[in-house]
Design an enzyme around this catalytic site. Structure first.
Site, PDB file in Angstrom:
ATOM      1  N   GLU A 143      -4.300 -15.445 -15.584  1.00 57.73           N
ATOM      2  CA  GLU A 143      -5.433 -14.867 -16.296  1.00 57.73           C
ATOM      3  C   GLU A 143      -6.292 -14.083 -15.318  1.00 57.73           C
ATOM      4  O   GLU A 143      -6.754 -14.621 -14.312  1.00 57.73           O
ATOM      5  CB  GLU A 143      -6.292 -15.922 -16.994  1.00 57.73           C
ATOM      6  CG  GLU A 143      -7.461 -15.277 -17.728  1.00 57.73           C
ATOM      7  CD  GLU A 143      -8.236 -16.219 -18.623  1.00 57.73           C
ATOM      8  OE1 GLU A 143      -9.174 -15.742 -19.278  1.00 57.73           O
ATOM      9  OE2 GLU A 143      -7.908 -17.419 -18.663  1.00 57.73           O
ATOM     10  N   GLU A 192     -10.751 -14.876 -10.500  1.00 58.74           N
ATOM     11  CA  GLU A 192     -12.138 -14.458 -10.759  1.00 58.74           C
ATOM     12  C   GLU A 192     -12.847 -14.335  -9.420  1.00 58.74           C
ATOM     13  O   GLU A 192     -12.720 -15.224  -8.574  1.00 58.74           O
ATOM     14  CB  GLU A 192     -12.842 -15.486 -11.649  1.00 58.74           C
ATOM     15  CG  GLU A 192     -14.302 -15.228 -11.897  1.00 58.74           C
ATOM     16  CD  GLU A 192     -14.541 -13.911 -12.604  1.00 58.74           C
ATOM     17  OE1 GLU A 192     -15.219 -13.055 -12.007  1.00 58.74           O
ATOM     18  OE2 GLU A 192     -14.047 -13.731 -13.740  1.00 58.74           O
ATOM     19  N   ASP A 209      -9.742 -10.527  -5.579  1.00 56.84           N
ATOM     20  CA  ASP A 209      -9.352  -9.398  -6.409  1.00 56.84           C
ATOM     21  C   ASP A 209      -7.957  -9.625  -6.976  1.00 56.84           C
ATOM     22  O   ASP A 209      -7.002  -9.880  -6.243  1.00 56.84           O
ATOM     23  CB  ASP A 209      -9.390  -8.121  -5.568  1.00 56.84           C
ATOM     24  CG  ASP A 209      -8.864  -6.906  -6.299  1.00 56.84           C
ATOM     25  OD1 ASP A 209      -8.974  -6.877  -7.540  1.00 56.84           O
ATOM     26  OD2 ASP A 209      -8.336  -5.994  -5.636  1.00 56.84           O
ATOM     27  N   ASP A 240     -13.534  -4.598 -18.149  1.00 58.65           N
ATOM     28  CA  ASP A 240     -14.581  -3.574 -18.166  1.00 58.65           C
ATOM     29  C   ASP A 240     -14.054  -2.306 -18.827  1.00 58.65           C
ATOM     30  O   ASP A 240     -13.052  -1.742 -18.387  1.00 58.65           O
ATOM     31  CB  ASP A 240     -14.999  -3.267 -16.724  1.00 58.65           C
ATOM     32  CG  ASP A 240     -16.257  -2.418 -16.638  1.00 58.65           C
ATOM     33  OD1 ASP A 240     -16.510  -1.619 -17.560  1.00 58.65           O
ATOM     34  OD2 ASP A 240     -16.978  -2.560 -15.643  1.00 58.65           O
ATOM     35  N   LYS A 256     -17.954   5.429 -20.120  1.00 57.02           N
ATOM     36  CA  LYS A 256     -18.170   6.855 -19.903  1.00 57.02           C
ATOM     37  C   LYS A 256     -16.843   7.532 -19.560  1.00 57.02           C
ATOM     38  O   LYS A 256     -16.073   7.027 -18.748  1.00 57.02           O
ATOM     39  CB  LYS A 256     -19.187   7.078 -18.783  1.00 57.02           C
ATOM     40  CG  LYS A 256     -20.594   6.606 -19.137  1.00 57.02           C
ATOM     41  CD  LYS A 256     -21.571   6.897 -18.017  1.00 57.02           C
ATOM     42  CE  LYS A 256     -22.978   6.421 -18.391  1.00 57.02           C
ATOM     43  NZ  LYS A 256     -23.951   6.683 -17.300  1.00 57.02           N
ATOM     44  N   THR A 293     -15.054 -16.231 -29.174  1.00 56.51           N
ATOM     45  CA  THR A 293     -16.292 -16.661 -28.534  1.00 56.51           C
ATOM     46  C   THR A 293     -17.492 -16.412 -29.437  1.00 56.51           C
ATOM     47  O   THR A 293     -17.414 -15.699 -30.437  1.00 56.51           O
ATOM     48  CB  THR A 293     -16.513 -15.917 -27.205  1.00 56.51           C
ATOM     49  OG1 THR A 293     -16.823 -14.544 -27.489  1.00 56.51           O
ATOM     50  CG2 THR A 293     -15.280 -15.986 -26.324  1.00 56.51           C
ATOM     51  N   LYS A 294     -18.621 -16.978 -29.038  1.00 58.68           N
ATOM     52  CA  LYS A 294     -19.856 -16.778 -29.794  1.00 58.68           C
ATOM     53  C   LYS A 294     -20.208 -15.296 -29.881  1.00 58.68           C
ATOM     54  O   LYS A 294     -20.590 -14.792 -30.941  1.00 58.68           O
ATOM     55  CB  LYS A 294     -21.001 -17.549 -29.125  1.00 58.68           C
ATOM     56  CG  LYS A 294     -22.340 -17.397 -29.840  1.00 58.68           C
ATOM     57  CD  LYS A 294     -23.450 -18.147 -29.122  1.00 58.68           C
ATOM     58  CE  LYS A 294     -23.843 -17.467 -27.820  1.00 58.68           C
ATOM     59  NZ  LYS A 294     -25.016 -18.125 -27.186  1.00 58.68           N
ATOM     60  N   GLU A 336     -18.199 -12.762 -29.625  1.00 57.62           N
ATOM     61  CA  GLU A 336     -17.224 -12.072 -30.469  1.00 57.62           C
ATOM     62  C   GLU A 336     -17.527 -12.303 -31.944  1.00 57.62           C
ATOM     63  O   GLU A 336     -17.466 -11.375 -32.760  1.00 57.62           O
ATOM     64  CB  GLU A 336     -15.812 -12.557 -30.129  1.00 57.62           C
ATOM     65  CG  GLU A 336     -14.711 -11.783 -30.828  1.00 57.62           C
ATOM     66  CD  GLU A 336     -13.326 -12.224 -30.386  1.00 57.62           C
ATOM     67  OE1 GLU A 336     -12.350 -11.812 -31.030  1.00 57.62           O
ATOM     68  OE2 GLU A 336     -13.220 -12.981 -29.400  1.00 57.62           O
TER      69      GLU A 336
END
EC number: 2.1.1.33
Length: 264
Positions: free
Chosen positions: A94, A119, A146, A169, A173, A240-241, A243
């Site tokens: 993950e 993470e 990473d 992410d 833009k 999730t909450k 979402e």
């Protein structure tokens, strides 16, 4: 990464989306970025943007007490994952687990599988370790580094049974789209580390990114879509909450599940 329920956590949602990444926060472009000089961008791709975060007392205690067992130091050699987990079992990577609530929920739901969570942000690492201790989970290990480098150095080719990349992410833009994690060179790297028949599951709440994901994943010759376009949310991925709130507001969430083709 999956969004978790702490509104102050890394990756808490921004104003115009249901969720945000813990390992890839919206941030200004780095000065001197030379991505355009490298058409593949692979060396420039990062699964995160550096930012500060406050580690709570409980998270620090979990890091101190459980980190030696459950956090695997980053290194240039491939660990013996069977020895680390104490068994041979299906293994899922993950990338960017945020505060870890969904990671823990998936691991509890699938005790027969082992999960390697990557993470970079210490509060998230501490939060997941705290959940590991509270729920007595033994099938999670964490690498605080990473993910691009972890994949290249610590994961053997053709060794993973699955990869989860939930809500990375979106770099919304247009001029920043080249910084998105799901790009052809990284997808090729992911595919090379999947076993034949293993799956790659991505999810996003940005339609533009979902469309790019679908295009990039569909173009990889070693992958095949398990659905006609976007997949129904697999039952193992928690909602999730944030979402749920976004869905109530009419925001979309798109899941993509691809599998690595068998040779021949």
């Amino acid at each position: 990464m999956i969004h978790d329920d702490d509104p102050n956590a890394p990756g808490a949602p921004h104003d115009d989306a249901t969720a945000a990444p813990a390992s890839a926060t919206r941030a200004a472009p780095a000065a001197g970025d030379d991505d355009d000089a490298n058409p593949l961008h692979l060396r420039r791709i990062r699964s995160f943007v550096t930012r500060a975060g406050r580690v709570s007392t409980g998270q620090r205690r979990a890091i101190d007490e459980l980190g030696p067992r459950f956090v695997i130091p980053y290194g240039s050699a491939q660990p013996d994952w069977d020895a680390i987990f104490g068994r041979r079992a299906p293994r899922v990577l993950e990338i960017g687990f945020g505060m870890g609530a969904s990671t823990a929920e998936i691991a509890a739901l699938r005790p027969g599988d082992d999960f390697i969570g990557v993470e970079v942000h210490e509060p998230g690492v501490g939060a997941l370790l705290k959940l590991i201790g509270e729920q007595q989970l033994s099938n999670i290990r964490i690498i605080q580094h990473d993910a691009v480098e972890v994949l290249a150095q610590m994961i053997a080719p053709d060794s993973l049974d699955g990869v989860h990349i939930f809500f990375p992410d979106p770099w919304h833009k247009a001029r920043h789209h080249k910084r998105r994690l799901i790009q052809p060179p990284f997808v090729a790297q992911l595919a090379a580390h999947l076993k034949p028949g293993a799956y790659l599951h991505c999810a996003t709440d940005w339609q533009n990114y979902a469309e790019q994901m679908l295009e990039v994943l569909s173009a990889d010759p070693s992958l095949e879509n398990t659905a006609q376009n976007y997949a129904p949310r697999p039952g193992y991925r928690p909602v999730t909450k944030f979402e749920r709130r976004g869905l109530r507001l009419g925001h979309g969430v798109w899941d993509l599940v691809f599998r690595k083709k068998h040779a021949g």
